[in-house]
Design a protein around this motif. Structure first.
Motif, PDB file in Angstrom:
ATOM      1  N   CYS A 164     -13.434 -31.103 -12.177  1.00  0.00           N
ATOM      2  CA  CYS A 164     -14.586 -30.212 -12.330  1.00  0.00           C
ATOM      3  C   CYS A 164     -15.808 -30.799 -11.626  1.00  0.00           C
ATOM      4  O   CYS A 164     -16.590 -30.068 -11.012  1.00  0.00           O
ATOM      5  CB  CYS A 164     -14.893 -29.982 -13.806  1.00  0.00           C
ATOM      6  SG  CYS A 164     -13.554 -29.176 -14.724  1.00  0.00           S
ATOM      7  N   LYS A 165     -15.968 -32.123 -11.711  1.00  0.00           N
ATOM      8  CA  LYS A 165     -17.078 -32.765 -11.011  1.00  0.00           C
ATOM      9  C   LYS A 165     -16.925 -32.587  -9.501  1.00  0.00           C
ATOM     10  O   LYS A 165     -17.898 -32.291  -8.795  1.00  0.00           O
ATOM     11  CB  LYS A 165     -17.125 -34.254 -11.356  1.00  0.00           C
ATOM     12  CG  LYS A 165     -18.288 -34.994 -10.703  1.00  0.00           C
ATOM     13  CD  LYS A 165     -18.393 -36.422 -11.211  1.00  0.00           C
ATOM     14  CE  LYS A 165     -19.607 -37.110 -10.591  1.00  0.00           C
ATOM     15  NZ  LYS A 165     -19.810 -38.472 -11.145  1.00  0.00           N
ATOM     16  N   GLN A 166     -15.710 -32.751  -9.005  1.00  0.00           N
ATOM     17  CA  GLN A 166     -15.427 -32.534  -7.587  1.00  0.00           C
ATOM     18  C   GLN A 166     -15.725 -31.086  -7.206  1.00  0.00           C
ATOM     19  O   GLN A 166     -16.284 -30.800  -6.136  1.00  0.00           O
ATOM     20  CB  GLN A 166     -13.960 -32.863  -7.315  1.00  0.00           C
ATOM     21  CG  GLN A 166     -13.461 -32.495  -5.936  1.00  0.00           C
ATOM     22  CD  GLN A 166     -11.955 -32.719  -5.819  1.00  0.00           C
ATOM     23  OE1 GLN A 166     -11.390 -33.633  -6.425  1.00  0.00           O
ATOM     24  NE2 GLN A 166     -11.297 -31.867  -5.064  1.00  0.00           N
ATOM     25  N   THR A 167     -15.374 -30.165  -8.087  1.00  0.00           N
ATOM     26  CA  THR A 167     -15.560 -28.743  -7.833  1.00  0.00           C
ATOM     27  C   THR A 167     -17.031 -28.356  -7.785  1.00  0.00           C
ATOM     28  O   THR A 167     -17.397 -27.401  -7.098  1.00  0.00           O
ATOM     29  CB  THR A 167     -14.819 -27.931  -8.911  1.00  0.00           C
ATOM     30  OG1 THR A 167     -13.405 -28.107  -8.729  1.00  0.00           O
ATOM     31  CG2 THR A 167     -15.143 -26.456  -8.835  1.00  0.00           C
ATOM     32  N   GLU A 168     -17.873 -29.107  -8.497  1.00  0.00           N
ATOM     33  CA  GLU A 168     -19.302 -28.788  -8.497  1.00  0.00           C
ATOM     34  C   GLU A 168     -19.861 -28.778  -7.081  1.00  0.00           C
ATOM     35  O   GLU A 168     -20.696 -27.929  -6.732  1.00  0.00           O
ATOM     36  CB  GLU A 168     -20.050 -29.797  -9.383  1.00  0.00           C
ATOM     37  CG  GLU A 168     -21.560 -29.740  -9.281  1.00  0.00           C
ATOM     38  CD  GLU A 168     -22.132 -28.353  -9.540  1.00  0.00           C
ATOM     39  OE1 GLU A 168     -23.197 -28.062  -8.976  1.00  0.00           O
ATOM     40  OE2 GLU A 168     -21.517 -27.562 -10.280  1.00  0.00           O
ATOM     41  N   ARG A 169     -19.391 -29.670  -6.235  1.00  0.00           N
ATOM     42  CA  ARG A 169     -19.847 -29.692  -4.834  1.00  0.00           C
ATOM     43  C   ARG A 169     -19.388 -28.439  -4.093  1.00  0.00           C
ATOM     44  O   ARG A 169     -20.122 -27.889  -3.266  1.00  0.00           O
ATOM     45  CB  ARG A 169     -19.327 -30.956  -4.135  1.00  0.00           C
ATOM     46  CG  ARG A 169     -19.878 -32.254  -4.708  1.00  0.00           C
ATOM     47  CD  ARG A 169     -19.506 -33.439  -3.827  1.00  0.00           C
ATOM     48  NE  ARG A 169     -18.077 -33.719  -3.834  1.00  0.00           N
ATOM     49  CZ  ARG A 169     -17.480 -34.516  -4.710  1.00  0.00           C
ATOM     50  NH1 ARG A 169     -18.196 -35.124  -5.649  1.00  0.00           N
ATOM     51  NH2 ARG A 169     -16.176 -34.737  -4.648  1.00  0.00           N
ATOM     52  N   ASP A 170     -18.163 -27.995  -4.388  1.00  0.00           N
ATOM     53  CA  ASP A 170     -17.652 -26.786  -3.751  1.00  0.00           C
ATOM     54  C   ASP A 170     -18.454 -25.559  -4.168  1.00  0.00           C
ATOM     55  O   ASP A 170     -18.759 -24.686  -3.344  1.00  0.00           O
ATOM     56  CB  ASP A 170     -16.174 -26.577  -4.103  1.00  0.00           C
ATOM     57  CG  ASP A 170     -15.286 -27.707  -3.616  1.00  0.00           C
ATOM     58  OD1 ASP A 170     -15.559 -28.239  -2.523  1.00  0.00           O
ATOM     59  OD2 ASP A 170     -14.333 -28.060  -4.331  1.00  0.00           O
ATOM     60  N   VAL A 171     -18.807 -25.498  -5.452  1.00  0.00           N
ATOM     61  CA  VAL A 171     -19.579 -24.367  -5.957  1.00  0.00           C
ATOM     62  C   VAL A 171     -20.979 -24.363  -5.349  1.00  0.00           C
ATOM     63  O   VAL A 171     -21.498 -23.306  -4.954  1.00  0.00           O
ATOM     64  CB  VAL A 171     -19.652 -24.401  -7.499  1.00  0.00           C
ATOM     65  CG1 VAL A 171     -20.659 -23.374  -8.021  1.00  0.00           C
ATOM     66  CG2 VAL A 171     -18.276 -24.141  -8.106  1.00  0.00           C
ATOM     67  N   ALA A 172     -21.602 -25.533  -5.274  1.00  0.00           N
ATOM     68  CA  ALA A 172     -22.937 -25.626  -4.681  1.00  0.00           C
ATOM     69  C   ALA A 172     -22.918 -25.153  -3.233  1.00  0.00           C
ATOM     70  O   ALA A 172     -23.817 -24.423  -2.785  1.00  0.00           O
ATOM     71  CB  ALA A 172     -23.449 -27.059  -4.776  1.00  0.00           C
ATOM     72  N   ARG A 173     -21.892 -25.547  -2.498  1.00  0.00           N
ATOM     73  CA  ARG A 173     -21.781 -25.106  -1.099  1.00  0.00           C
ATOM     74  C   ARG A 173     -21.540 -23.600  -1.036  1.00  0.00           C
ATOM     75  O   ARG A 173     -22.114 -22.905  -0.169  1.00  0.00           O
ATOM     76  CB  ARG A 173     -20.633 -25.855  -0.410  1.00  0.00           C
ATOM     77  CG  ARG A 173     -20.426 -25.446   1.038  1.00  0.00           C
ATOM     78  CD  ARG A 173     -19.222 -26.154   1.646  1.00  0.00           C
ATOM     79  NE  ARG A 173     -18.918 -25.628   2.979  1.00  0.00           N
ATOM     80  CZ  ARG A 173     -17.821 -25.920   3.668  1.00  0.00           C
ATOM     81  NH1 ARG A 173     -16.915 -26.751   3.157  1.00  0.00           N
ATOM     82  NH2 ARG A 173     -17.622 -25.384   4.863  1.00  0.00           N
ATOM     83  N   LEU A 174     -20.722 -23.101  -1.923  1.00  0.00           N
ATOM     84  CA  LEU A 174     -20.390 -21.685  -1.933  1.00  0.00           C
ATOM     85  C   LEU A 174     -21.633 -20.823  -2.112  1.00  0.00           C
ATOM     86  O   LEU A 174     -21.867 -19.882  -1.347  1.00  0.00           O
ATOM     87  CB  LEU A 174     -19.388 -21.398  -3.054  1.00  0.00           C
ATOM     88  CG  LEU A 174     -18.944 -19.955  -3.220  1.00  0.00           C
ATOM     89  CD1 LEU A 174     -18.079 -19.529  -2.049  1.00  0.00           C
ATOM     90  CD2 LEU A 174     -18.193 -19.772  -4.537  1.00  0.00           C
ATOM     91  N   ILE A 175     -22.454 -21.145  -3.114  1.00  0.00           N
ATOM     92  CA  ILE A 175     -23.620 -20.296  -3.379  1.00  0.00           C
ATOM     93  C   ILE A 175     -24.713 -20.496  -2.330  1.00  0.00           C
ATOM     94  O   ILE A 175     -25.569 -19.627  -2.148  1.00  0.00           O
ATOM     95  CB  ILE A 175     -24.177 -20.527  -4.798  1.00  0.00           C
ATOM     96  CG1 ILE A 175     -24.622 -21.967  -4.998  1.00  0.00           C
ATOM     97  CG2 ILE A 175     -23.145 -20.129  -5.833  1.00  0.00           C
ATOM     98  CD1 ILE A 175     -25.253 -22.222  -6.354  1.00  0.00           C
ATOM     99  N   ALA A 176     -24.673 -21.643  -1.627  1.00  0.00           N
ATOM    100  CA  ALA A 176     -25.630 -21.856  -0.547  1.00  0.00           C
ATOM    101  C   ALA A 176     -25.266 -21.036   0.683  1.00  0.00           C
ATOM    102  O   ALA A 176     -26.157 -20.561   1.409  1.00  0.00           O
ATOM    103  CB  ALA A 176     -25.698 -23.334  -0.188  1.00  0.00           C
ATOM    104  N   GLU A 177     -23.968 -20.835   0.912  1.00  0.00           N
ATOM    105  CA  GLU A 177     -23.512 -20.161   2.129  1.00  0.00           C
ATOM    106  C   GLU A 177     -23.195 -18.683   1.928  1.00  0.00           C
ATOM    107  O   GLU A 177     -23.248 -17.913   2.884  1.00  0.00           O
ATOM    108  CB  GLU A 177     -22.286 -20.888   2.680  1.00  0.00           C
ATOM    109  CG  GLU A 177     -22.583 -22.325   3.113  1.00  0.00           C
ATOM    110  CD  GLU A 177     -21.383 -23.023   3.722  1.00  0.00           C
ATOM    111  OE1 GLU A 177     -20.310 -22.385   3.825  1.00  0.00           O
ATOM    112  OE2 GLU A 177     -21.506 -24.204   4.087  1.00  0.00           O
TER     113      GLU A 177
END
Length: 252
Positions: free
Chosen positions: A115-128
């Protein structure tokens, strides 16, 4: 005529084939279906033989059919709970576009490394992707400190600081009394108000509802996802999230 009754005739034959090792009541129900389609016993046996031969020659259709059935059942289960699943707690437990055309729901645990690893993916997703909404749902299944951090996250949602706490908690480290307190202090929570809320039935009910929904969705761990009519379990990565979103958009 062998094909009398059309699709219903084939359904009857398939019913006999798949349920012939089952209960007597199943076989009787299938025979009644055949009779309703206007198929006599001789025609029914002929159809069964054709279907049996086809399945034996094309056994790959069985897992394909099972997958289609499971997907339909999954979509039905999601639809029956969609409002509950996609509505963010306190109206603030989300990130991204509040009016996004696709809602991504993540069930997570603060003690989960994936989930911690996924937080970076989510942050990138909502930024892009400026047209996606990510709703977070606490699923504290790994330890008692997971539950403590989840309750503080809900308290942060009540104060309009959910996503700030969510990000800070993952950045601070695994939940302990000190790291939870540090994350709460960093985002400026009213600690007294937060602790008062944590003790309420509303907070405990939200956690329990998430656990019950996860069980109905047959989630086996965290993170788990609901996107459109699909579910996934595990760290699917940025590309995986993008694919789920694309499929949801294509289905709309």
């Amino acid at each position: 005529m062998i094909m009398a009754g059309g699709g219903l005739a084939i359904a009857a034959a398939l019913g006999v084939w798949f349920w012939q090792a089952g209960s007597a009541s199943s076989a009787e129900a299938t025979s009644e279906l055949a009779l309703a389609a206007g198929i006599d016993a001789r025609e029914q046996k002929a159809i069964e033989a054709i279907v049996r031969d086809y399945i034996l020659k094309n056994p790959e259709i069985i897992p394909e059919a099972v997958e289609i059935l499971q997907n339909r059942q999954q979509a039905s289960a999601i639809d029956s709970m969609r409002g509950q699943i996609e509505k963010p707690f306190a109206g603030t437990a989300f990130a991204g576009n509040p009016n996004g055309d696709v809602t991504v729901v993540e069930y997570y645990d603060f003690n989960c490394g994936y989930c911690k690893q996924t937080e970076r993916d989510v942050a990138r997703l909502i930024a892009e992707d400026k047209n996606v909404k990510v709703v977070f749902r606490e699923l504290p299944i790994l330890s008692e400190t997971s539950n403590d951090a989840a309750l503080m996250a809900l308290a942060a949602a009540k104060q309009g600081k959910y996503y700030a706490f969510h990000k800070t908690m993952f950045a601070t480290g695994r939940p302990t009394p000190s790291t939870i307190q540090a994350a709460a202090n960093e985002v400026g929570l009213d600690i007294a108000a937060a602790r008062a809320f944590i003790a309420t039935p509303e907070a405990k009910s939200e956690i329990q509802n998430n656990i019950e929904t996860a069980q109905k969705m047959r989630f086996t761990g965290t993170p788990s996802w609901v996107v459109g009519n699909q579910t996934q379990v595990g760290a699917v990565g940025y590309d995986g999230l993008k694919e789920l979103i694309a499929q949801a958009r294509a289905a709309n």
